[in-house]
Design a protein around this motif. Structure first.
Motif, PDB file in Angstrom:
ATOM      1  N   ILE A   1       0.831  -0.863  -0.244  1.00 34.01           N
ATOM      2  CA  ILE A   1       0.240   0.157  -0.233  1.00 34.01           C
ATOM      3  C   ILE A   1       0.386   1.478  -0.542  1.00 34.01           C
ATOM      4  N   THR A   2       2.031   1.519   0.740  1.00 33.28           N
ATOM      5  CA  THR A   2       3.119   1.652   0.086  1.00 33.28           C
ATOM      6  C   THR A   2       4.782   2.296   0.043  1.00 33.28           C
ATOM      7  N   THR A   3       4.619   3.027  -1.226  1.00 36.07           N
ATOM      8  CA  THR A   3       6.362   2.317  -0.590  1.00 36.07           C
ATOM      9  C   THR A   3       7.079   4.044  -0.624  1.00 36.07           C
ATOM     10  N   GLU A   4       8.329   4.338  -0.234  1.00 34.27           N
ATOM     11  CA  GLU A   4       8.788   5.713   0.542  1.00 34.27           C
ATOM     12  C   GLU A   4      10.533   5.172   0.872  1.00 34.27           C
ATOM     13  N   GLU A   5      11.235   6.471   0.910  1.00 37.75           N
ATOM     14  CA  GLU A   5      12.200   6.330   1.261  1.00 37.75           C
ATOM     15  C   GLU A   5      12.079   7.547   2.770  1.00 37.75           C
ATOM     16  N   LYS A   6      13.246   6.434   3.282  1.00 43.30           N
ATOM     17  CA  LYS A   6      13.099   6.443   4.951  1.00 43.30           C
ATOM     18  C   LYS A   6      14.466   5.973   5.309  1.00 43.30           C
ATOM     19  N   ASP A   7      14.723   7.064   6.391  1.00 39.88           N
ATOM     20  CA  ASP A   7      16.208   6.753   7.094  1.00 39.88           C
ATOM     21  C   ASP A   7      16.897   6.286   6.087  1.00 39.88           C
ATOM     22  N   GLY A   8      17.635   6.847   5.041  1.00 41.29           N
ATOM     23  CA  GLY A   8      18.596   6.950   3.895  1.00 41.29           C
ATOM     24  C   GLY A   8      18.253   5.381   3.178  1.00 41.29           C
ATOM     25  N   GLY A   9      17.069   4.956   3.509  1.00 37.89           N
ATOM     26  CA  GLY A   9      16.561   3.921   2.668  1.00 37.89           C
ATOM     27  C   GLY A   9      15.593   3.937   2.493  1.00 37.89           C
ATOM     28  N   VAL A  10      15.002   2.991   2.690  1.00 40.45           N
ATOM     29  CA  VAL A  10      13.378   2.399   1.996  1.00 40.45           C
ATOM     30  C   VAL A  10      12.242   1.858   2.649  1.00 40.45           C
TER      31      VAL A  10
ATOM     32  N   VAL B   1       8.862  -0.674   2.446  1.00 39.87           N
ATOM     33  CA  VAL B   1       7.683  -0.425   1.934  1.00 39.87           C
ATOM     34  C   VAL B   1       6.513  -1.158   2.956  1.00 39.87           C
ATOM     35  N   THR B   2       5.139  -1.159   3.010  1.00 42.78           N
ATOM     36  CA  THR B   2       3.320  -1.741   4.124  1.00 42.78           C
ATOM     37  C   THR B   2       2.910  -2.121   3.382  1.00 42.78           C
ATOM     38  N   ALA B   3       2.921  -3.611   3.555  1.00 47.56           N
ATOM     39  CA  ALA B   3       1.891  -4.015   3.221  1.00 47.56           C
ATOM     40  C   ALA B   3       0.072  -3.845   3.997  1.00 47.56           C
ATOM     41  N   ALA B   4      -0.539  -4.280   2.967  1.00 48.04           N
ATOM     42  CA  ALA B   4      -1.729  -4.160   3.995  1.00 48.04           C
ATOM     43  C   ALA B   4      -2.082  -4.999   5.248  1.00 48.04           C
ATOM     44  N   ASN B   5      -1.771  -5.899   5.198  1.00 47.93           N
ATOM     45  CA  ASN B   5      -1.497  -6.506   6.563  1.00 47.93           C
ATOM     46  C   ASN B   5      -1.066  -6.843   7.496  1.00 47.93           C
ATOM     47  N   GLY B   6       0.154  -4.990   7.167  1.00 45.90           N
ATOM     48  CA  GLY B   6       0.541  -4.278   8.357  1.00 45.90           C
ATOM     49  C   GLY B   6       2.550  -4.995   8.433  1.00 45.90           C
ATOM     50  N   ASP B   7       2.967  -5.724   7.588  1.00 49.68           N
ATOM     51  CA  ASP B   7       4.061  -6.001   7.767  1.00 49.68           C
ATOM     52  C   ASP B   7       4.843  -5.177   6.970  1.00 49.68           C
TER      53      ASP B   7
ATOM     54  N   GLY C   1       9.910  -1.162  -8.453  1.00 44.73           N
ATOM     55  CA  GLY C   1       8.085  -2.186  -8.637  1.00 44.73           C
ATOM     56  C   GLY C   1       8.440  -3.146  -9.788  1.00 44.73           C
ATOM     57  N   SER C   2       7.911  -4.207 -10.045  1.00 41.69           N
ATOM     58  CA  SER C   2       7.739  -4.633 -10.382  1.00 41.69           C
ATOM     59  C   SER C   2       6.796  -5.151 -10.519  1.00 41.69           C
ATOM     60  N   ASP C   3       5.701  -4.476 -10.297  1.00 46.96           N
ATOM     61  CA  ASP C   3       3.905  -5.339 -10.204  1.00 46.96           C
ATOM     62  C   ASP C   3       2.551  -5.056 -10.844  1.00 46.96           C
ATOM     63  N   GLY C   4       2.975  -5.218 -12.512  1.00 47.78           N
ATOM     64  CA  GLY C   4       2.687  -4.759 -13.702  1.00 47.78           C
ATOM     65  C   GLY C   4       1.970  -3.710 -14.376  1.00 47.78           C
ATOM     66  N   ILE C   5       0.778  -4.108 -15.253  1.00 45.59           N
ATOM     67  CA  ILE C   5       0.661  -2.975 -15.603  1.00 45.59           C
ATOM     68  C   ILE C   5      -0.842  -1.815 -14.674  1.00 45.59           C
ATOM     69  N   TRP C   6      -1.040  -2.343 -14.200  1.00 48.41           N
ATOM     70  CA  TRP C   6      -2.188  -1.523 -12.926  1.00 48.41           C
ATOM     71  C   TRP C   6      -0.827  -1.284 -12.041  1.00 48.41           C
ATOM     72  N   SER C   7       1.209  -1.273 -11.829  1.00 45.75           N
ATOM     73  CA  SER C   7       1.453  -0.835 -10.721  1.00 45.75           C
ATOM     74  C   SER C   7       0.578   0.449  -9.668  1.00 45.75           C
ATOM     75  N   LYS C   8       0.965  -0.051  -8.374  1.00 43.79           N
ATOM     76  CA  LYS C   8       0.498   1.004  -7.390  1.00 43.79           C
ATOM     77  C   LYS C   8       1.408   1.636  -7.549  1.00 43.79           C
ATOM     78  N   VAL C   9       3.446   1.362  -7.618  1.00 34.26           N
ATOM     79  CA  VAL C   9       4.483   1.736  -7.316  1.00 34.26           C
ATOM     80  C   VAL C   9       4.483   2.884  -8.441  1.00 34.26           C
ATOM     81  N   ARG C  10       3.717   2.694  -9.516  1.00 38.55           N
ATOM     82  CA  ARG C  10       4.244   3.999 -10.993  1.00 38.55           C
ATOM     83  C   ARG C  10       3.499   4.793 -10.810  1.00 38.55           C
ATOM     84  N   ASN C  11       2.231   5.045  -9.580  1.00 38.45           N
ATOM     85  CA  ASN C  11       1.452   5.498  -8.876  1.00 38.45           C
ATOM     86  C   ASN C  11       2.791   7.614  -8.171  1.00 38.45           C
ATOM     87  N   LEU C  12       3.823   6.553  -8.285  1.00 37.47           N
ATOM     88  CA  LEU C  12       4.989   7.368  -7.439  1.00 37.47           C
ATOM     89  C   LEU C  12       5.745   8.814  -8.646  1.00 37.47           C
ATOM     90  N   PHE C  13       5.850   8.864 -10.024  1.00 38.60           N
ATOM     91  CA  PHE C  13       6.060   8.473 -10.909  1.00 38.60           C
ATOM     92  C   PHE C  13       5.086  10.029 -11.660  1.00 38.60           C
TER      93      PHE C  13
END
Length: 400
Positions: A136-145, A147-153, A162-174
């Protein structure tokens, strides 16, 4: 990889491109964590064609040994007129092709390719595979990156691919763009070859039957035990209002569009499964897909129409070139990502456009366009590679 390692490179998406990217990263002795949304690893679809620009990468990544026994190595790619049944052109895919490009042309079931990539990843001590990760979120943080999943991980690392396909959520950053509907749909599937053996052409060839606003692709997969068929046509029923419904590109419309095609094509479509249809999308190219320690790969970066059979091939090229840049720049992930996209964006932008153009050529509806296309096709030899050199002959990925 049995134990989680701190600060890995993170790959979001475990499709063909994502798993290849993981193997390329692991080649540099960097740890990589692959996050997959689904509860288990797998691939949806039927057959896939891989030209030498892809199989060269698979050889490099140690995957070809696993698919050699299950893939099919066709002798020719044959273009046929779907209405007259006439052969328009062919391309030699045998020894001459392999010698020219350094690797074979293969066809196989997508699940077989994915399984081979997955097995090599599972065997690699630098690769960790994690399922049930809807990001659900991908961000740069504390000198690294981070990534947070919907289950809380929460996954932290040194960079994200980001290799999450044509409906990519990572692409939304760009980009805030959305996929383009081509108004074409595909019906596809693989059936036991014994069921169709008496009603198809040479089993050693890949066939592409073309006509106005339609085409049919056929070839054997899985050691020749299955026959893969893909029927594609432009829907007259499509409107933007019904885009995300099943009201266009229907089975009934398929039969209507293919009315009048030759007997072999009619036989072929009689075997096509009508239970699921695949609307065909691409996206417009974008001029940037890297931000600091985050980048895109495969369909997330450059989804394309299938007419050149280059979608997976370009993802594999991405994986190889990304690995090269990580070899070159070591722990400087940001520079590696920038140099990676500097090479890959012009290449994939061109091929996205070429795929659209090829679609217009094979689906031409004008008498003049069809005549010109057919004359050009008929006047080339089977060992004339000028039209594919720019695609299949890519050699910017170093052999490591």
């Amino acid at each position: 990889m049995n134990n989680t390692v701190a600060n890995p490179l993170i790959v979001i998406g475990a499709g063909i491109g994502g798993l290849a990217a993981a193997l390329g990263i692991a080649e540099t002795k960097k740890y990589v964590k692959v996050l997959e949304q689904a509860p288990e690893f797998g691939e949806v679809g039927a057959g896939i064609q891989l030209a030498a620009n892809a199989t060269n990468i698979l050889q490099r990544l140690g995957v070809m040994d696993k698919i050699n026994d299950i893939a099919v190595f066709p002798k020719r790619l044959v273009i046929m007129d779907a209405f007259s049944g006439e052969e328009l052109s062919s391309l030699d895919l045998g020894d001459v092709y392999k010698e020219k490009y350094g690797a074979p042309y293969v066809v196989l079931h997508r699940t077989d390719l994915h399984k081979a990539l997955l097995e090599v990843c599972e065997e690699n001590p630098y690769v960790e595979l994690v399922t049930n990760q809807e990001i659900i979120t991908t961000e740069e943080k504390d000198g690294g990156v981070s990534v947070t999943a919907a289950n809380g991980d929460v996954h932290q690392g040194s960079g994200v691919v980001g290799s999450d396909g044509i409906w990519s959520k990572v692409r939304n950053l760009f980009s805030d763009d959305t996929p383009n509907c081509s108004e074409y749909v595909a019906y596809r599937g693989a059936i036991p070859i014994e069921e169709v053996k008496s009603s198809v052409g040479n089993m050693d060839d890949v066939y592409m039957w073309i006509g106005p606003n339609l085409h049919l692709v056929q070839y054997p997969v899985r050691r020749g035990e299955l026959y893969n068929q893909v029927v594609v046509f432009k829907s007259k029923q499509y409107t933007p209002e019904i885009e995300f419904t099943d009201e266009w590109g229907t089975s009934e419309e398929l039969d209507e569009v293919f009315t009048g095609t030759c007997e072999l094509v009619q036989n072929a479509i009689s075997f096509i499964s009508r239970q699921r249809r695949w609307p065909m999308y691409d996206r417009d190219p974008i001029t940037n897909w890297t931000q600091g320690k985050i980048t895109l790969l495969g369909d997330s970066a450059h989804p394309m129409l299938q007419y050149l059979a280059q979608g997976a091939c370009q993802a594999l090229e991405d994986a190889g070139y990304l690995a090269d840049m990580l070899h070159t720049h070591g722990d400087n992930v940001e520079q590696a990502f920038l140099d990676y996209q500097e090479e890959r964006i012009p290449r994939t932008t061109y091929i996205q456009g070429a795929a659209r153009t090829w679609g217009e050529i094979i689906h031409n509806t004008t008498n003049e366009g069809i005549l010109l296309r057919n004359v050009i096709m008929k006047n080339r030899t089977s060992q004339d590679f000028q039209f594919i050199d720019q695609f299949h002959g890519y050699n910017k990925t170093l052999t490591r």
